[in-house]
Design an enzyme around this catalytic site. Structure first.
Site, mmCIF file in Angstrom:
data_model
loop_
_atom_site.group_PDB
_atom_site.id
_atom_site.type_symbol
_atom_site.label_atom_id
_atom_site.label_comp_id
_atom_site.label_asym_id
_atom_site.label_seq_id
_atom_site.Cartn_x
_atom_site.Cartn_y
_atom_site.Cartn_z
ATOM 1 C CG HIS A 175 30.537 2.666 14.905
ATOM 2 N ND1 HIS A 175 29.832 3.789 14.558
ATOM 3 C CD2 HIS A 175 31.200 2.284 13.789
ATOM 4 C CE1 HIS A 175 30.047 4.071 13.286
ATOM 5 N NE2 HIS A 175 30.884 3.175 12.796
ATOM 6 C CB VAL A 176 31.660 2.357 21.821
ATOM 7 C CG1 VAL A 176 32.324 3.701 22.067
ATOM 8 C CG2 VAL A 176 31.483 1.584 23.128
#
Length: 413
Positions: A175-176
């Site tokens: 998640h980025v």
């Protein structure tokens, strides 16, 4: 004898009147005068008027043909790059034809990044990737950091360095928000991602944080132990209508930053972040799918990236996998009132503009391969639905808990 010059003068005047010809040295008929009179008829010294007209007509036909092609579904940018990614034989593989001899050595992207958006099917896809990585022998790279999407410049450099030095071929997932590898001198990888209806994503996250999913009635207490009871049971309509921080911007501006990037303005709801996100989708993402059409997303991933996703659709449809996926569905969802829905839609207008843009590109791609879309045009307003436990697999929210341990337990089983 005196009249003869007048006659000659009169005769010359009738034959060659020159009131419009600029005087020049050597401009007589025998010295180039006739050539100068014809010059205005040719726009270029090496083209006649007829040749010039033919060229312009051909150019006009080409432009009209190109415009007609684009208006009737010309390929998006990433589709034009597929031959480069998959090699000459890969183009036939995309259409379901048998791979040519020696397909294992054809060029393909050895660096893939799945910067997964929270609550958009990411847990389901990661579970599939764990199975596929062992089956096909690629390096699945995950991160120990699960709740930090916005990075400083030094953090970006460090993460890009760690990703770039991984054993290839690799698929990195975390998640980025979007990372520009080329900005720091790295080789830009192929990006993939999945998004969903923005309001449904928000509602799924809202209730998941409070009540968890079907894996257990008390698992939400582990994720949000510090949440007060009045906050946990806060009515969704009150949250929206009274403009609680959780139900207003910038918290609602969630999907676009994953595609806009790490620039501070990417976190500000507005046209700048929206347009930059669209640009990155066109230039850096091989595929951005729609969770509501997950089977088609998996099918296209299998066609585009067979070295990573071959057989993914058959694994996903396996009854045992579906049982595991159904455990991750959020429970106790309720539908907001029509007034609350309308307010929510207005607050998320940039998110919806991006969602419909991605959906249109995805449907265009599906039509290229003969897959039917649910609808040719986006609805004027978002469609809200509450899935039953057997309909939609729900991913974990990236802001709350490390999901790797759960995935590991499921994978071992």
């Amino acid at each position: 004898m005196k009249k003869q010059p007048q006659q000659q003068h009169s005769s010359r005047g009738c034959q060659e009147p020159r009131p419009h010809v600029a005087p020049s040295a050597g401009g007589g008929p025998g010295q180039g005068g006739a050539w100068r009179r014809r010059r205005p008829l040719s726009l270029l010294p090496f083209l006649s008027l007829r040749d010039y007209g033919f060229c312009m007509a051909a150019l006009l036909l080409f432009c009209l043909g190109s415009l007609f092609y684009q208006l009737n579904g010309g390929p998006p940018h990433f589709l034009l790059d597929l031959r480069h990614y998959l090699g000459k034989g890969g183009w036939r593989m995309l259409h379901g034809e048998p791979p040519p001899q020696g397909w294992e050595v054809l060029p393909f992207p050895s660096q893939v990044v799945y910067n997964r958006v929270g609550k958009c099917g990411s847990r389901t896809v990661v579970l599939l990737l764990r199975i596929l990585s062992e089956r096909h022998g690629f390096n699945l790279v995950t991160s120990d950091i699960h709740n930090k999407t916005r990075l400083t410049k030094n953090e970006q450099m460090e993460l890009i360095k760690n990703i770039s030095t991984a054993e290839q071929p690799y698929l990195f997932t975390r998640h980025v928000h979007f990372l520009n590898f080329s900005r720091f001198g790295g080789e830009q990888p192929v990006y993939i991602n999945i998004i969903r209806d923005p309001a449904n994503r928000f509602l799924s996250n809202y209730f998941f944080r409070r009540f968890g999913d079907w894996r257990g009635e008390q698992n939400h207490m582990i994720r949000t132990p510090s949440m007060r009871q009045e906050e946990r049971y806060l009515d969704i309509n009150i949250c929206i209508l009274e403009n609680y921080p959780e139900c207003s911007n910038p918290r609602l501006f969630y999907i676009i930053p994953y595609f806009c990037g790490q620039h501070p303005r990417c976190r500000e709801p507005g046209e700048w972040a929206l347009e930059r996100a669209k640009l990155n989708v066109n230039e850096n993402f091989l595929l951005v799918g729609i969770l509501e059409e997950l089977e088609d997303v998996l099918l296209l991933l299998e066609r585009f990236l067979p070295h990573y996703f071959k057989d993914v659709l058959s694994i996903y449809k396996n009854p045992e996998h579906r049982k595991l996926g159904n455990l991750t569905v959020t429970v106790k969802k309720t539908v907001p009132s029509p007034e609350a829905i309308q307010i929510l839609y207005q607050r998320m207008r940039y998110e919806y503009e991006f969602y419909y843009y991605v959906k249109e590109q995805f449907h265009l791609l599906k039509r290229k391969f003969g897959l039917k879309s649910h609808s040719s045009e986006p609805p004027p307003k978002p469609e809200f639905f509450i899935p039953s436990p057997l309909e939609t697999e729900e991913p974990i929210d990236d802001e709350e808990q490390d999901d790797e341990k759960w995935l590991e337990d499921i994978y071992k089983r």
